[in-house]
Structures are given as C-alpha cells and as structure tokens.
Design an enzyme around this catalytic site. Structure first.
Site, short mmCIF file in Angstrom:
data_model
loop_
_atom_site.label_atom_id
_atom_site.label_comp_id
_atom_site.label_asym_id
_atom_site.label_seq_id
_atom_site.Cartn_x
_atom_site.Cartn_y
_atom_site.Cartn_z
N TYR A 43 -6.92 6.57 4.26
CA TYR A 43 -7.14 5.59 3.07
C TYR A 43 -6.20 4.25 3.43
O TYR A 43 -6.67 3.17 3.22
CB TYR A 43 -6.63 6.17 1.82
CG TYR A 43 -6.20 4.89 0.77
CD1 TYR A 43 -7.41 4.14 0.04
CD2 TYR A 43 -5.21 4.61 0.44
CE1 TYR A 43 -7.26 3.16 -0.68
CE2 TYR A 43 -4.77 3.43 -0.28
CZ TYR A 43 -5.91 2.49 -0.76
OH TYR A 43 -5.78 1.53 -1.48
N ASP B 245 -9.65 4.88 -2.72
CA ASP B 245 -8.48 5.31 -3.58
C ASP B 245 -9.01 5.96 -4.75
O ASP B 245 -10.15 6.11 -4.96
CB ASP B 245 -7.64 4.27 -3.80
CG ASP B 245 -7.80 3.30 -4.86
OD1 ASP B 245 -9.13 3.41 -5.30
OD2 ASP B 245 -7.16 2.71 -5.39
N CYS C 137 -16.19 1.21 -21.85
CA CYS C 137 -17.57 0.95 -21.17
C CYS C 137 -18.17 -0.32 -21.85
O CYS C 137 -18.97 -1.02 -21.23
CB CYS C 137 -18.39 2.29 -21.40
SG CYS C 137 -17.97 3.63 -20.72
N GLU D 260 0.69 -1.34 -0.06
CA GLU D 260 -0.03 0.13 0.09
C GLU D 260 0.73 1.27 0.01
O GLU D 260 0.58 2.11 -0.85
CB GLU D 260 -0.93 -0.17 1.08
CG GLU D 260 -2.16 -0.88 0.97
CD GLU D 260 -3.03 -0.58 -0.02
OE1 GLU D 260 -3.09 0.58 -0.70
OE2 GLU D 260 -3.81 -1.58 -0.71
N CYS E 37 -17.37 -3.36 -19.77
CA CYS E 37 -17.73 -2.91 -18.25
C CYS E 37 -18.94 -3.84 -17.74
O CYS E 37 -19.94 -3.86 -18.70
CB CYS E 37 -18.06 -1.64 -17.85
SG CYS E 37 -18.55 -1.23 -16.31
N CYS F 283 -24.48 2.28 -15.45
CA CYS F 283 -23.73 3.29 -14.73
C CYS F 283 -24.51 4.69 -15.16
O CYS F 283 -24.96 5.09 -16.52
CB CYS F 283 -22.52 3.36 -15.79
SG CYS F 283 -21.45 4.80 -15.79
FE1 SF4 Z 1 -18.02 2.98 -18.35
FE2 SF4 Z 1 -19.38 3.61 -16.23
FE3 SF4 Z 1 -18.39 1.04 -16.44
FE4 SF4 Z 1 -16.97 3.35 -16.13
S1 SF4 Z 1 -18.57 2.42 -14.54
S2 SF4 Z 1 -16.34 1.73 -17.43
S3 SF4 Z 1 -17.68 4.82 -17.28
S4 SF4 Z 1 -20.02 1.96 -17.78
#
Ligand code: SF4
Length: 292
Positions: free
Chosen positions: A119, A137, A199, A36, A202, A208
C-alpha cells in the site's frame, strides 16, 4: 477511458478537500513518504504537528540518516506505534546509502525499503511521482466496495478481486490516477464513513450499489481494542520515561513506572527486541544510539 465515477468524485474533491501539507504541489517525495508512515495508524489531526516538526528537523532522508535512531524515537513522541520511527530511520539510511538520498519513484523499488508494504509503496509512487498505481487503503476499499460491489464493509485483507476492480477504475494517465485515488480516499474520510455514511452529501449517491440496494447492514461491528492496561500501554509508558531522560536510566528507575513486574519485563523485552530500547552492559536502559 475514465469510469462513470471519476468526474463526480474528482469534482467533489476539488470543492471539498482538506488542505494538507503532504498534498500540496510543492510537497517533496520525502514529505509524502513520512506522512504515509505517520498516517498508517494515527489520525490526521495528530499527524499534522508531528509531520511539520519532523520535516523541519529532518527535511531530507540524509538529514535523518545522520541522527541516532533514538533521536527518531524521541521525536516521534506520543504518536503511537513507535516502531514506525525506527523504520523511518532505517528507510532514511537505505535511501542515503543506496539511492543517493532520494526517494525512488517506482513502487517496486519503494517496496524494497525496510517496512514498506505494497500500500505505502503504491501511495508514494502515485502521490509523489504520478505513477499509475492502485492505492488501496481502508477508506478507498470501503468506498469502492459500497459503490461498485454493494458490500457494506470490506474484509480484513485486500483480495485479488478488489485489486483488479481498483485497477480497472484507474484513469489511464498517472497524474489523473493519483488525483482519483486521493479523491476516493478523501470521500471515505469525510463522507463515506464506517458507521454513518452521509449519503445525502455524496456525489455518487445515485450510482452507489450499496445505497440503491437499501443499505443492508454490515456484520456486527467489532469493538475497538482497549488501550489501558495493555502491553501497548506499558510499552508506551516505559518509552516515555526513556524519552524524558537525558541519558541512560537504571533498571530500578523503570520499575517504578509500571506496577506489574511481569508485564513490565515482558514489555521491556519486546522493546529491546524491536530495537526501540538498548540495554547497556551495566544493565541500564536507553533509546538506541546507533543503527543495528
Ligand atoms: Fe453513501 Fe455510497 Fe456515497 Fe458511501 S459511496 S456515502 S455509501 S452513497
């Protein structure tokens, strides 16, 4: 009850996480604490060999406490921000003298160690001991900011609202909370990057808020701080000379290492004030040989 985000993000982590030594089940609390501190301002690829070498040389806090602080600075090498080496040495001494050579498990006690902020205290308590602590973080702050509040990038300092939001998302069990935190952190490091979030890869893209609102741009990105010619560069150069020397170095010898005498003197004074360099009575300079 866990949030709607937990299952997809933790599932993604199980399939995609990097195998890092400080995340392995047999990683000691000391290994996690050292990682860390090293990761605070240095990238994973550079930390990996430095962390392995550090742990091999000083596998416990007591082993490091027996060494001179200068050995810690020398071992730190060119990892950058070498005050962290002095801090780790001071932490090792305190752990040895006040905690029986063990890393404490509570974030409150961890935060009382030299130079450990909220943190790092939360991260060590969570990752090493499964304490239910929100770990915030920059990666976690960015992911949660985009995902939950639709903010492109977080502000400079962690706000009370961010902390409350992170706490509300923590799974109730400490070990699960640690898993969730490291998973969000990894998503931020590998997918939800600062400039180009991927994204399409993701696991929570459909949830999101930032993406669903059309990914509005963030304020202009601040240019990175240059290194060449800065006091930080000068300090690093002077320390490299001292690290390479077998003993003390005459002041004139250091004079040849940096062309600007004003900047050199200022940087050297800073290194001495920070405890990274000791000036001996004859004026020569050396890495610190004993704790302050
Ligand atoms: Fe994209 Fe949102 Fe996933 Fe981040 S959290 S990669 S901005 S979809």
């Amino acid at each position: 009850m866990s949030s709607q985000y937990a299952a997809p993000i933790v599932g993604w982590y199980q399939r995609n996480a990097r195998d890092l030594p400080w995340r392995r089940p047999d990683a000691s609390p000391w290994s996690i604490l050292v990682s860390e501190i090293m990761l605070q301002q240095t990238q994973v690829a550079r930390v990996l060999p430095a962390h392995a070498a550090w742990l091999e040389r000083w596998p416990t806090p007591s082993a490091l406490a027996e060494a001179a602080p200068g050995d810690a600075v020398r071992q730190w090498g060119r990892l950058g921000y070498p005050r962290r080496a002095i801090r780790l040495h001071a932490i090792a001494k305190q752990l040895t003298e006040q905690h029986d050579g063990r890393v404490p498990s509570s974030a409150k006690t961890l935060a009382e160690l030299p130079g450990i902020g909220s943190y790092t205290a939360a991260a060590v308590a969570s990752f090493a001991f499964g304490q239910r602590e929100p770990v915030l973080d920059t990666n976690v702050r960015r992911v949660l900011g985009r995902l939950v509040t639709g903010q492109a990038l977080p502000g400079q300092a962690t706000s009370v609202a961010e902390r409350r939001m992170a706490e509300s998302l923590l799974p109730p069990d400490g070990r699960q909370a640690a898993r969730w935190s490291v998973a969000v952190m990894e998503l931020g490091a590998l997918v939800c990057s600062v400039a180009r979030p991927a994204c399409e890869r993701c696991p929570v893209a459909e949830l999101c808020r930032w993406r669903l609102s059309g990914s509005p741009p963030s304020p202009p990105h601040r240019p990175g701080v240059r290194y060449e010619g800065t006091d930080r560069h000068c300090r690093g150069t002077l320390l490299a000379v001292l690290r390479a020397a077998p003993g003390a170095v005459a002041a004139q010898e250091l004079a040849g290492a940096w062309p600007d005498p004003v900047q050199r003197d200022r940087s050297l004074a800073g290194l001495i004030a920070d405890g990274l360099v000791t000036q001996l009575p004859d004026g020569s300079l050396t890495l610190p040989t004993a704790s302050a």
